[in-house]
Design a protein around this motif. Structure first.
Motif, PDB file in Angstrom:
ATOM      1  N   ASP A  93       0.837  -1.271  -0.011  1.00 28.49           N
ATOM      2  CA  ASP A  93      -0.059   0.080  -0.069  1.00 28.49           C
ATOM      3  C   ASP A  93       0.813   1.128  -0.099  1.00 28.49           C
ATOM      4  OD1 ASP A  93      -1.841   1.897   0.264  1.00 28.49           O
ATOM      5  OD2 ASP A  93      -2.744   1.228   2.145  1.00 28.49           O
ATOM      6  N   VAL A  94       0.964   1.806  -1.038  1.00 29.07           N
ATOM      7  CA  VAL A  94       1.820   3.153  -1.123  1.00 29.07           C
ATOM      8  C   VAL A  94       0.852   4.170  -1.466  1.00 29.07           C
ATOM      9  CG1 VAL A  94       3.777   2.021  -1.989  1.00 29.07           C
ATOM     10  CG2 VAL A  94       2.206   2.734  -3.723  1.00 29.07           C
ATOM     11  N   THR A  95      -0.425   4.368  -1.209  1.00 37.58           N
ATOM     12  CA  THR A  95      -1.204   5.488  -1.441  1.00 37.58           C
ATOM     13  C   THR A  95      -1.201   6.440   0.066  1.00 37.58           C
ATOM     14  OG1 THR A  95      -3.119   4.145  -0.104  1.00 37.58           O
ATOM     15  CG2 THR A  95      -3.064   3.868  -2.396  1.00 37.58           C
ATOM     16  N   LEU A  96      -0.891   6.280   1.081  1.00 34.91           N
ATOM     17  CA  LEU A  96      -0.584   7.050   2.071  1.00 34.91           C
ATOM     18  C   LEU A  96       0.360   6.623   3.049  1.00 34.91           C
ATOM     19  CD1 LEU A  96      -1.975   9.581   3.427  1.00 34.91           C
ATOM     20  CD2 LEU A  96      -3.358   7.898   4.975  1.00 34.91           C
ATOM     21  N   LYS A  97       1.373   7.691   3.216  1.00 33.18           N
ATOM     22  CA  LYS A  97       2.607   7.161   4.104  1.00 33.18           C
ATOM     23  C   LYS A  97       1.945   7.001   5.692  1.00 33.18           C
ATOM     24  CE  LYS A  97       7.077   8.933   5.851  1.00 33.18           C
ATOM     25  NZ  LYS A  97       8.135  10.165   5.762  1.00 33.18           N
ATOM     26  N   GLN A  98       2.545   5.930   6.112  1.00 27.55           N
ATOM     27  CA  GLN A  98       2.004   5.474   7.452  1.00 27.55           C
ATOM     28  C   GLN A  98       3.002   6.063   8.747  1.00 27.55           C
ATOM     29  OE1 GLN A  98       1.269   1.081   8.093  1.00 27.55           O
ATOM     30  NE2 GLN A  98       1.935   0.902   6.139  1.00 27.55           N
TER      31      GLN A  98
END
Length: 435
Positions: A93-98
């Motif tokens: 998942d690279v949609t939103l930085k954790q």
């Protein structure tokens, strides 16, 4: 049915008379050509000789289409046609930085009363703390896969490290030895670089940090000699520095050993603690650099290029020397303009006299890593170029292309700084003779 399963079904239906290995080769080639050309595999299949036909005719057509430059030059090569299986559940998942806020903090009993344990517990007040006997005992003999790697930021292990304090860099077979010693000060990374080798060989369900840095210093004293070393093999050297607080201690220790060079290699801009203490010229803060286009599409969640260079400026101003690793260089249409601009931007940000060294390397991977990239980053474009099995068994760009990349980069660097040392990383010895 998934895209790859459709290709397998097609091949099995029309080439039923071929053995399973030959069907696998056809499947792999159809998959890669369709991905490379951005078309459906059925469009590729339209050009195939009509079955029943000899396997050699099918393969020749597909190889010529997948590897056009190889077939034009007539260069001999051994492409890899291993099985292709893409599991959508393994996609990163690279949609939103954790934010790094692990759910579970596992602390070995032997370090549970240390200052580092208190520091980590305070940093993650919402984490569930569990005291374990040892990391090894806690995990048992379980093996971990891609799904575990995708969830690695959920678990944080604080351990006592008892071996591999300093070890020689594991250079690839037949590569020129760089003389580097690797310091094991952690394992695991919060970033998602699609080419990252850690995906291939880290067998761990979380981030691992040793609490006993004083034992690393003691191990160095026992070496009794000056070395070039750094803590960047299994983790980013500074990504967790605000948690561990290790960088000031490393600087203060090694400033007393001025002939030893200690490198902190990073893709972050996390240099606040480093710049809070006086720098030392034998402490090298280095950055892996690529054009911003690559940062945005390949090096997910890392600091943008300009933030890395601004951090380098701050470190140089604080008294450190810096270094840059143009590695892995990635070939694509328009690379020349982007990489030349990258060199110019780098030396505009940092004075050449503050640069300790520069390394050059090109994209390479094991076959297993290629399969991992296909699963975790199915939309990647870095695998679409032509690779062959190199001197060390890794998939690499052809010699001619690597020479072109290295020669151009060396020329651009020398225009900006004539004296900075440049070396090739993880390259065969003969490559130096071709430059």
């Amino acid at each position: 049915m998934s895209h790859t399963e459709q290709i397998k079904a097609f091949v099995k239906k029309y080439y039923y008379y071929l053995g399973i290995n030959k069907q696998q080769e056809i499947t792999r080639l159809l998959f890669e050509i369709a991905k490379r050309e951005r078309i459906d595999y059925t469009k590729v299949a339209e050009g195939l000789p009509k079955p029943p036909v000899r396997f050699s005719e099918i393969k020749n057509y597909l190889v010529m289409r997948r590897y056009p430059s190889f077939t034009k030059t007539g260069q001999g090569f051994k492409p890899s046609f291993f099985d292709v299986t893409i599991d959508p559940k393994l996609k990163a998942d690279v949609t939103l930085k954790q934010q790094f806020k692990p759910k579970n903090l596992f602390i070995e009993e032997s370090v549970s009363h240390t200052e580092m344990a208190n520091r980590v517990s305070a940093h993650f007040p919402e984490g569930n703390i569990e005291i374990i006997k040892t990391y090894k005992q806690h995990l048992g003999k379980r093996r971990f896969g891609i799904d575990d790697y995708n969830k690695r930021l959920e678990n944080f292990y604080l351990v006592r490290e008892d071996y591999d304090f300093f070890k020689k860099c594991p250079c690839s077979a037949n590569s020129a030895f760089c003389g580097y010693f690797v310091v094991n000060l952690g394992s695991g990374c919060p970033y998602e670089c699609s080419y990252c080798v850690l995906q291939d060989y880290i067998n761990s369900p979380g981030i691992i940090i040793p609490a006993n840095i004083e034992d690393f210093f003691a191990a160095y004293r026992r070496l009794g000699r000056d070395i070039r070393c750094g803590s960047c093999e299994l983790t980013d050297s500074l990504a967790f520095d605000h948690i561990t607080g290790y960088s000031p201690r490393i600087v203060d220790f090694f400033r007393h050993y001025p002939k030893t060079m200690y490198e902190l290699k990073t893709k972050s801009d996390n240099v606040e603690l480093l710049t809070s203490v006086p720098g030392a010229r034998n402490i090298i803060i280095s950055w892996s650099l690529n054009p911003q286009k690559i940062v945005e599409t390949v090096e997910y969640f890392t600091a943008p290029l300009m933030q890395r260079l601004e951090a380098a400026q701050r470190c140089a101003t604080s008294g450190y020397r810096v270094a840059f690793h143009f590695d892995p260089m990635i070939y694509y249409q328009g690379w020349e303009a982007d990489y030349e601009a990258l060199v110019d931007t780098t030396f505009h940000a940092v004075d050449g006299c503050d640069v300790a060294w520069i390394s050059l390397g090109t994209l390479r991977m094991t076959q297993r890593l290629k399969k991992i990239i296909e699963n975790r980053f199915p939309d990647n474009t870095i695998l679409d170029e032509e690779f062959f099995t190199g001197h060390d068994g890794k998939l690499r760009y052809p010699d001619e292309l690597r020479v072109l990349l290295y020669k151009n980069m060396t020329s651009w660097i020398r225009k900006r700084c004539k004296d900075v040392p440049i070396y090739l990383c993880m390259e065969e010895k003969s490559m130096r003779l071709k430059l």
